[in-house]
Write a protein that holds these residues in place. Structure first.
Motif, PDB file in Angstrom:
ATOM      1  N   GLY A  63       0.792  -1.215   0.000  1.00  0.00           N
ATOM      2  CA  GLY A  63       0.000   0.000   0.000  1.00  0.00           C
ATOM      3  C   GLY A  63       0.827   1.269   0.000  1.00  0.00           C
ATOM      4  O   GLY A  63       0.381   2.307  -0.502  1.00  0.00           O
ATOM      5  N   LEU A  64       2.056   1.201   0.560  1.00  0.00           N
ATOM      6  CA  LEU A  64       2.825   2.423   0.764  1.00  0.00           C
ATOM      7  C   LEU A  64       4.104   2.519  -0.065  1.00  0.00           C
ATOM      8  O   LEU A  64       4.565   3.621  -0.355  1.00  0.00           O
ATOM      9  CB  LEU A  64       3.208   2.560   2.253  1.00  0.00           C
ATOM     10  CG  LEU A  64       2.059   2.687   3.255  1.00  0.00           C
ATOM     11  CD1 LEU A  64       2.624   2.785   4.663  1.00  0.00           C
ATOM     12  CD2 LEU A  64       1.200   3.897   2.945  1.00  0.00           C
ATOM     13  N   VAL A  65       4.696   1.370  -0.426  1.00  0.00           N
ATOM     14  CA  VAL A  65       6.057   1.398  -0.968  1.00  0.00           C
ATOM     15  C   VAL A  65       6.186   0.821  -2.368  1.00  0.00           C
ATOM     16  O   VAL A  65       6.779   1.440  -3.255  1.00  0.00           O
ATOM     17  CB  VAL A  65       7.024   0.633  -0.014  1.00  0.00           C
ATOM     18  CG1 VAL A  65       8.428   0.568  -0.630  1.00  0.00           C
ATOM     19  CG2 VAL A  65       7.065   1.290   1.339  1.00  0.00           C
ATOM     20  N   PHE A  66       5.666  -0.366  -2.587  1.00  0.00           N
ATOM     21  CA  PHE A  66       6.005  -1.117  -3.794  1.00  0.00           C
ATOM     22  C   PHE A  66       5.599  -0.410  -5.085  1.00  0.00           C
ATOM     23  O   PHE A  66       6.255  -0.559  -6.116  1.00  0.00           O
ATOM     24  CB  PHE A  66       5.388  -2.514  -3.747  1.00  0.00           C
ATOM     25  CG  PHE A  66       6.014  -3.413  -2.719  1.00  0.00           C
ATOM     26  CD1 PHE A  66       7.276  -3.146  -2.203  1.00  0.00           C
ATOM     27  CD2 PHE A  66       5.356  -4.535  -2.256  1.00  0.00           C
ATOM     28  CE1 PHE A  66       7.868  -3.968  -1.254  1.00  0.00           C
ATOM     29  CE2 PHE A  66       5.930  -5.360  -1.309  1.00  0.00           C
ATOM     30  CZ  PHE A  66       7.188  -5.080  -0.811  1.00  0.00           C
ATOM     31  N   SER A  67       4.514   0.351  -5.047  1.00  0.00           N
ATOM     32  CA  SER A  67       4.116   1.084  -6.254  1.00  0.00           C
ATOM     33  C   SER A  67       5.162   2.126  -6.626  1.00  0.00           C
ATOM     34  O   SER A  67       5.318   2.465  -7.809  1.00  0.00           O
ATOM     35  CB  SER A  67       2.750   1.748  -6.035  1.00  0.00           C
ATOM     36  OG  SER A  67       2.799   2.653  -4.956  1.00  0.00           O
TER      37      SER A  67
END
Length: 457
Positions: A63-67
């Protein structure tokens, strides 16, 4: 289902386990050794905490990093879709893990499979923390991320059922729900640990966090792996399993558990539908909720820590509802939780849209904590009572892990339904349908809390 033992009623014997099999002296029946039971329950709780720390840490990172790290070349909404798609891979793999570990757990024992599942999860999580980014090795980074996520799913698919059974099968029927529920408590405990770790490092400067800060919580899994293995090695094998194994050997009656489940899939299918709501609810916190709150302008670190405080309370409310289920039954409590979830979801997105931390905590997070506790508390004991000992690990794991298929796709489905404008109405309709369908399926299953596990047929 066929009777667990091919002997007439009244002639059933309770044979002593063979020497050296690992049952402490005096523990010929479940629950007869309180000290050993406490050690087993602690082992199940810590093992589940570690496994869910690793597994749900990925949810927060998705939700916070991988994108930003692995899919930065895509538009923001598309990057979120792809990131949540890799998250769903772990949930697709969980039924495979449940069948694989469950089958061999019913043949070789619960303890061996729990040790193996912990190894697989720990190594996969550490490797995620070491994974090069797309800028460094190109599309191979995404492929490796998906592979490691699948290994996480296989590991947690085997872990949960085994940990539940170690506690349930060491316990007498009067406290079985309470004893087994501490495995469920490990999920919020692991989530809290993961959220605190991410909250701590997300306070770093943005460049440092996306460069290396997000990796540290994954690398911390190596420490947890060592602790978990030490604790898990110290407990004895399930006495109910060992008695069943001796009876099967005496009667020369060893069947392949996975084939027995496939031949009679009705209970597994009912369980899969009945508990789809559980992951569909729990995954809203580390994925959609965070994304929606950040969009509304709330402070990321404050929301992460507020979530952690509420989940800490859930660690203890889960066993409380389980203890209540030992007295009044499991189904009434879980049905009430599902009906409450229908009303709660109506306030979900409006509360998040305010970006008011107090309002979000009281209306959303506290409501979720109670609903999830009422659903998760009775669930382990309830599922352990649905199958014979010879196929219990396989059936329990397959049914519950299949329920995670739709639940695991919830963030992806909701993101798609909301679209780039984040319109919540289609998502609310979808979730209400999930909760009501689960309630209807739960009504078709029997509440068997008054039966000893060795007598379930």
């Amino acid at each position: 289902m066929n009777s667990e033992q091919d002997v007439p009623a009244g002639n059933k014997t309770d044979p002593q386990p063979a020497p050296g099999v690992g049952i402490p002296a005096g523990s010929n029946s479940p629950g007869s050794n309180p000290r050993e039971l406490r050690r087993v329950v602690l082992s199940s709780f810590l093992g589940s905490t570690i496994e869910y720390y690793d597994f749900l840490l990925y949810s927060t990172a998705a939700g916070l990093v991988f994108s930003h790290v692995f899919f930065a070349g895509l538009p923001a909404w598309a990057a979120a879709m792809v990131s949540f798609g890799t998250l769903a891979v772990g949930y697709v793999a969980r039924p495979l893990g449940g069948l694989l570990f469950g089958h061999f757990g019913d043949i070789l024992g619960r303890k061996k499979m729990l040790l193996l599942s912990m190894w697989v999860m720990g190594v996969a999580s550490v490797l995620i923390g070491l994974l090069p980014t797309t800028q460094q090795i190109g599309p191979m980074a995404g492929a490796l991320l998906v592979t490691l996520r699948a290994l996480q799913g296989i590991a947690v698919g085997g872990e949960w059922g085994g940990a539940v059974l170690m506690s349930a099968e060491h316990s007498g029927r009067k406290r079985r729900g309470f004893s087994a529920s501490w495995t469920s408590s490990g999920a919020p405990a692991g989530t809290v640990l993961g959220i605190l770790m991410f909250g701590l490092f997300s306070a770093m400067p943005e460049d440092s966090f996306y460069s290396y800060g997000w990796r540290i919580p994954f690398l911390f899994s190596a420490v947890l792996l060592v602790v978990g293995l030490v604790v898990r090695h110290s407990v004895s094998e399930s006495p109910v399993f060992l008695k069943s194994l001796e009876l099967q050997q005496a009667n020369q009656r060893r069947k392949a558990p996975v084939l027995e489940i496939i031949k009679r899939p009705g209970t597994v299918i009912k369980i899969a539908v009945a508990f789809t709501a559980s992951p569909a609810i729990s995954l809203l916190i580390p994925t959609i909720a965070l994304m929606y709150v950040m969009k509304a302008g709330a402070d990321q670190s404050q929301v992460l820590f507020a979530t952690a405080l509420v989940l800490i309370a859930q660690i203890f409310t889960i066993p409380a509802f389980a203890a209540l289920s030992d007295r009044v039954g499991r189904k009434p409590i879980m049905l009430a939780a599902l009906i409450a979830a229908v009303f709660w979801i109506l306030a979900f997105f409006p509360a998040l849209a305010t970006a008011n931390l107090v309002w979000i905590t009281v209306v959303y997070f506290c409501g979720l904590a109670l609903i999830q506790a009422a659903l998760l508390g009775p669930l382990p004991g309830f599922l352990s009572e649905q199958f014979r000992t010879e196929e219990r690990y396989t059936g329990l794991s397959a049914g519950y892990q299949l329920s995670t298929l739709l639940g695991g796709f919830t963030p992806l489905i909701i993101t798609a339904l909301m679209g780039p404008t984040l319109n919540p109405v289609p998502a609310v309709i979808f979730l209400v349908c999930v909760y009501l369908t689960s309630a209807a399926a739960l009504l078709t299953l029997r509440d068997r809390r008054s039966e000893e596990l060795s007598e379930v047929s």
